[in-house]
Design a protein around this motif. Structure first.
Motif, PDB file in Angstrom:
ATOM      1  N   GLY A   1       0.812  -1.211   0.000  1.00 58.03           N
ATOM      2  CA  GLY A   1       0.000   0.000   0.000  1.00 58.03           C
ATOM      3  C   GLY A   1       0.844   1.258   0.000  1.00 58.03           C
ATOM      4  N   ALA A   2       0.418   2.213   0.781  1.00 61.23           N
ATOM      5  CA  ALA A   2       1.105   3.510   0.841  1.00 61.23           C
ATOM      6  C   ALA A   2       2.312   3.498   1.768  1.00 61.23           C
ATOM      7  CB  ALA A   2       0.122   4.578   1.310  1.00 61.23           C
ATOM      8  N   SER A   3       2.496   2.436   2.520  1.00 61.00           N
ATOM      9  CA  SER A   3       3.594   2.376   3.478  1.00 61.00           C
ATOM     10  C   SER A   3       4.933   2.194   2.776  1.00 61.00           C
ATOM     11  CB  SER A   3       3.371   1.202   4.445  1.00 61.00           C
ATOM     12  OG  SER A   3       4.469   1.083   5.324  1.00 61.00           O
ATOM     13  N   THR A   4       5.971   2.786   3.340  1.00 56.96           N
ATOM     14  CA  THR A   4       7.336   2.586   2.845  1.00 56.96           C
ATOM     15  C   THR A   4       8.067   1.523   3.668  1.00 56.96           C
ATOM     16  OG1 THR A   4       8.200   4.341   4.269  1.00 56.96           O
ATOM     17  CG2 THR A   4       7.511   4.971   2.027  1.00 56.96           C
ATOM     18  N   MET A   5       7.377   0.932   4.633  1.00 59.38           N
ATOM     19  CA  MET A   5       7.978  -0.066   5.518  1.00 59.38           C
ATOM     20  C   MET A   5       8.331  -1.328   4.738  1.00 59.38           C
ATOM     21  SD  MET A   5       6.325  -1.324   9.124  1.00 59.38           S
ATOM     22  CE  MET A   5       5.889   0.348   9.541  1.00 59.38           C
ATOM     23  N   THR A   6       9.552  -1.864   4.992  1.00 63.57           N
ATOM     24  CA  THR A   6      10.009  -3.093   4.346  1.00 63.57           C
ATOM     25  C   THR A   6      10.479  -4.087   5.405  1.00 63.57           C
ATOM     26  OG1 THR A   6      12.325  -2.407   4.161  1.00 63.57           O
ATOM     27  CG2 THR A   6      10.833  -1.782   2.330  1.00 63.57           C
ATOM     28  N   LEU A   7      10.544  -5.351   5.021  1.00 66.51           N
ATOM     29  CA  LEU A   7      11.079  -6.363   5.943  1.00 66.51           C
ATOM     30  C   LEU A   7      12.558  -6.109   6.209  1.00 66.51           C
ATOM     31  CD1 LEU A   7       9.246  -9.532   4.597  1.00 66.51           C
ATOM     32  CD2 LEU A   7       8.803  -8.311   6.739  1.00 66.51           C
ATOM     33  N   GLY A   8      13.297  -5.685   5.207  1.00 68.43           N
ATOM     34  CA  GLY A   8      14.705  -5.350   5.407  1.00 68.43           C
ATOM     35  C   GLY A   8      14.862  -4.200   6.391  1.00 68.43           C
ATOM     36  N   GLY A   9      14.020  -3.174   6.240  1.00 67.85           N
ATOM     37  CA  GLY A   9      14.037  -2.055   7.182  1.00 67.85           C
ATOM     38  C   GLY A   9      13.693  -2.509   8.588  1.00 67.85           C
ATOM     39  N   MET A  10      12.733  -3.441   8.697  1.00 64.77           N
ATOM     40  CA  MET A  10      12.381  -3.972  10.020  1.00 64.77           C
ATOM     41  C   MET A  10      13.533  -4.743  10.640  1.00 64.77           C
ATOM     42  SD  MET A  10       8.486  -5.317  10.019  1.00 64.77           S
ATOM     43  CE  MET A  10       7.707  -4.800   8.510  1.00 64.77           C
ATOM     44  N   LEU A  11      14.259  -5.516   9.830  1.00 71.14           N
ATOM     45  CA  LEU A  11      15.420  -6.245  10.365  1.00 71.14           C
ATOM     46  C   LEU A  11      16.421  -5.274  10.986  1.00 71.14           C
ATOM     47  CD1 LEU A  11      15.940  -8.896   7.552  1.00 71.14           C
ATOM     48  CD2 LEU A  11      15.685  -9.432   9.996  1.00 71.14           C
ATOM     49  N   LYS A  12      16.713  -4.192  10.272  1.00 74.52           N
ATOM     50  CA  LYS A  12      17.696  -3.229  10.770  1.00 74.52           C
ATOM     51  C   LYS A  12      17.146  -2.440  11.952  1.00 74.52           C
ATOM     52  CE  LYS A  12      21.397  -0.543   8.741  1.00 74.52           C
ATOM     53  NZ  LYS A  12      21.935  -0.082   7.448  1.00 74.52           N
ATOM     54  N   HIS A  13      15.887  -2.054  11.873  1.00 75.33           N
ATOM     55  CA  HIS A  13      15.231  -1.319  12.957  1.00 75.33           C
ATOM     56  C   HIS A  13      15.217  -2.153  14.235  1.00 75.33           C
ATOM     57  CE1 HIS A  13      12.130   1.097  14.978  1.00 75.33           C
ATOM     58  NE2 HIS A  13      11.443  -0.024  15.170  1.00 75.33           N
ATOM     59  N   LEU A  14      14.831  -3.424  14.130  1.00 69.10           N
ATOM     60  CA  LEU A  14      14.769  -4.272  15.318  1.00 69.10           C
ATOM     61  C   LEU A  14      16.163  -4.613  15.839  1.00 69.10           C
ATOM     62  CD1 LEU A  14      11.661  -6.416  14.406  1.00 69.10           C
ATOM     63  CD2 LEU A  14      11.858  -4.784  16.305  1.00 69.10           C
TER      64      LEU A  14
END
Length: 179
Positions: free
Chosen positions: A50-63
């Motif tokens: 959708g409109a989100s820019t959130m990615t699984l790769g970004g989540m890996l780094k964020h977490l």
């Protein structure tokens, strides 16, 4: 003996003390996140919904950042891991999310797995040093001091929230569904 579900995630204990229950749920949430990010290439780790820019790769780094932030920096009072000092948070407050697109899947998984491993060790040290009631060694910016219990519960919440995001993204990538 820890029971594993069909995805290899450790089931939290059904009847245990507070510490084992909280750590069990944290490990379950971590394993759920690992499952949602497993086996994906660059396209899979950079997909959005959708409109989100959130990615699984970004989540890996964020977490990975938040594992280090809460368990090492706040709870144990350690200096920030060198990886987090090489960024430019002032020019990009979402640096960990945005810079993940430049990292390989292998590097992102290793970064997160290493952070989780360090956090497990630091949490074990904390529990041995005084348990869940002990206060963090480094305060929040406003001077308040969270307890180890608060940090563990906060990380359960952090993973649970992002696991919901990961569910949607992963289903859009290859149809993988499941709790």
């Amino acid at each position: 003996m820890t029971l594993l579900d069909d995805q290899g995630r450790p089931e939290p204990p059904l009847a245990s003390d507070e510490t084992e229950t909280l750590v069990g749920f944290l490990e379950y949430q971590r394993a759920t996140f690992a499952w949602k990010c497993s086996g994906l290439d660059v396209a899979g780790l950079t997909a959005t919904v959708g409109a989100s820019t959130m990615t699984l790769g970004g989540m890996l780094k964020h977490l990975a950042y938040y594992e280090d932030h809460w368990f090492s920096y706040r709870m144990r009072g350690n200096k920030r891991h060198a990886m987090w000092n090489d960024d430019d948070w002032d020019s990009d407050p979402d640096w960990e999310w945005n810079s993940a697109a430049e990292d390989s899947p292998e590097d992102l998984h290793a970064l997160w797995q290493d952070a989780v491993s360090r956090s497990r060790d630091l949490l074990s040290e904390t529990l041995a040093d005084g348990g869940l009631d002990q206060l963090a060694r480094r305060s929040l910016p406003d001077g308040r001091m969270p307890s180890a219990r608060w940090i563990v519960v906060h990380m359960i919440e952090e993973y649970a929230r992002h696991n919901g995001h990961a569910d949607l993204i992963r289903e859009s990538v290859d149809g993988l569904i499941g709790e």
